[in-house]
Enzyme design. Structure first.
Site, mmCIF file in Angstrom:
data_model
loop_
_atom_site.group_PDB
_atom_site.id
_atom_site.type_symbol
_atom_site.label_atom_id
_atom_site.label_comp_id
_atom_site.label_asym_id
_atom_site.label_seq_id
_atom_site.Cartn_x
_atom_site.Cartn_y
_atom_site.Cartn_z
ATOM 1 N N GLY A 52 0.847 -1.182 0.000
ATOM 2 C CA GLY A 52 0.000 0.000 0.000
ATOM 3 C C GLY A 52 0.880 1.229 0.000
ATOM 4 O O GLY A 52 2.114 1.130 -0.086
ATOM 5 N N ASP A 69 -14.987 1.732 0.100
ATOM 6 C CA ASP A 69 -14.004 1.422 -0.942
ATOM 7 C C ASP A 69 -14.172 -0.007 -1.460
ATOM 8 O O ASP A 69 -13.206 -0.763 -1.560
ATOM 9 C CB ASP A 69 -12.584 1.650 -0.423
ATOM 10 C CG ASP A 69 -11.581 1.830 -1.560
ATOM 11 O OD1 ASP A 69 -12.006 2.209 -2.672
ATOM 12 O OD2 ASP A 69 -10.381 1.602 -1.344
#
Length: 289
Positions: A55, A162
């Site tokens: 990430g 999300d």
């Protein structure tokens, strides 16, 4: 079994990172030394095997502990402090600790040392939906289980914000919804511009106050993309794409049958109050045909 698909361009990302499945290029020779300074002595026995994801401020490692496989998310503290996202991390941990559902990735333990925060997570042996192709029977199963995960999540007063293939994982051919990095409590009014543009509901783009119905919009986009390997509205220019999402009606490929189109249309209503509820979607004929 689920079948691999050809690579495709990943969604544009605003807040959340891209997720990548296991590749040998991410193996780290120094990874087993990560826990020498861990405050949790029991975690010193955790063995790091290889990197399976990354990430913006984190990486995900395949790990072994007491003979079982886990996914270990490692978040750099200094990066979260510099970007003022420490509160998001704290909320992610708080939310995940309260969740217990067969279609949601489980958080087993969290701990830290001077440099990092570590989240010991359920390992999903088939990776994410990203870059995978499914037949109609598999897609219906996936969407049904995503809806079941969301029904539970919403009942706990939480919106995910999300939903996308990169954040939905498979374990033994069953869905595991994960990555709660920008999840939010429904009772707290929000108009934050966050998530992945391809999956953003119009009210998020407009930065109006919104609620958990943005997740329903994302289910519609997900259903479309799983059946067509790309989202319905895409543009190289992000500003143009945002205007199109707000104003443009979705066009459907010829191979989409009426039941599939009707299901997606129930999710992709521009006005959030017109979108179907989760129970209505779970009972829709598309999922039972």
């Amino acid at each position: 079994m689920f079948n691999s698909a050809q690579k495709r361009t990943p969604p544009q990302v605003y807040v959340t990172p891209r997720y990548r499945t296991t590749q040998s290029e991410y193996q780290s020779s120094n990874s087993e030394r990560l826990f020498e300074k861990s405050k949790d002595n029991s975690m010193n026995q955790l063995k790091i095997l290889q990197q399976i994801g990354y990430g913006k401020f984190s990486k995900v490692m395949l790990s072994m502990f007491n003979g079982e496989k886990f996914a270990l998310k490692i978040i750099n503290k200094s990066c979260t402090m510099k970007t003022q996202t420490t509160s998001l991390l704290q909320r992610e941990m708080q939310i995940m600790k309260q969740l217990n559902h067969p279609n949601i990735v489980k958080l087993y333990k969290e701990f830290s040392d001077d440099k990092n925060v570590y989240l010991l997570l359920e390992y999903c042996n088939q990776g994410s939906l990203f870059n995978q192709k499914f037949d109609q029977t598999q897609i219906k199963q996936i969407i049904k289980e995503v809806l079941l995960a969301l029904k539970y999540l919403h009942s706990q007063g939480i919106m995910h914000r999300d939903i996308k293939p990169e954040n939905i994982y498979l374990h033994n051919n069953h869905v595991k919804l994960g990555d709660f990095g920008i999840a939010q409590y429904i009772k707290k009014k929000s108009k934050s511009f966050c998530g992945t543009l391809d999956y953003m509901a119009p009210e998020v783009i407009r930065q109006n106050y919104y609620d958990n119905r943005i997740d329903i919009w994302s289910v519609g986009i997900l259903t479309y993309e799983l059946n067509n390997l790309q989202p319905p509205i895409k543009d190289r220019d992000q500003q143009i794409q945002m205007r199109r999402i707000i104003s443009e009606e979705v066009q459907y490929p010829r191979h989409f049958d009426d039941k599939l189109k009707n299901f997606i249309q129930k999710c992709l209503k521009k006005r959030c109050e017109e979108r179907a509820t989760i129970d209505e979607l779970l009972n829709d004929e598309f999922l039972h045909s």
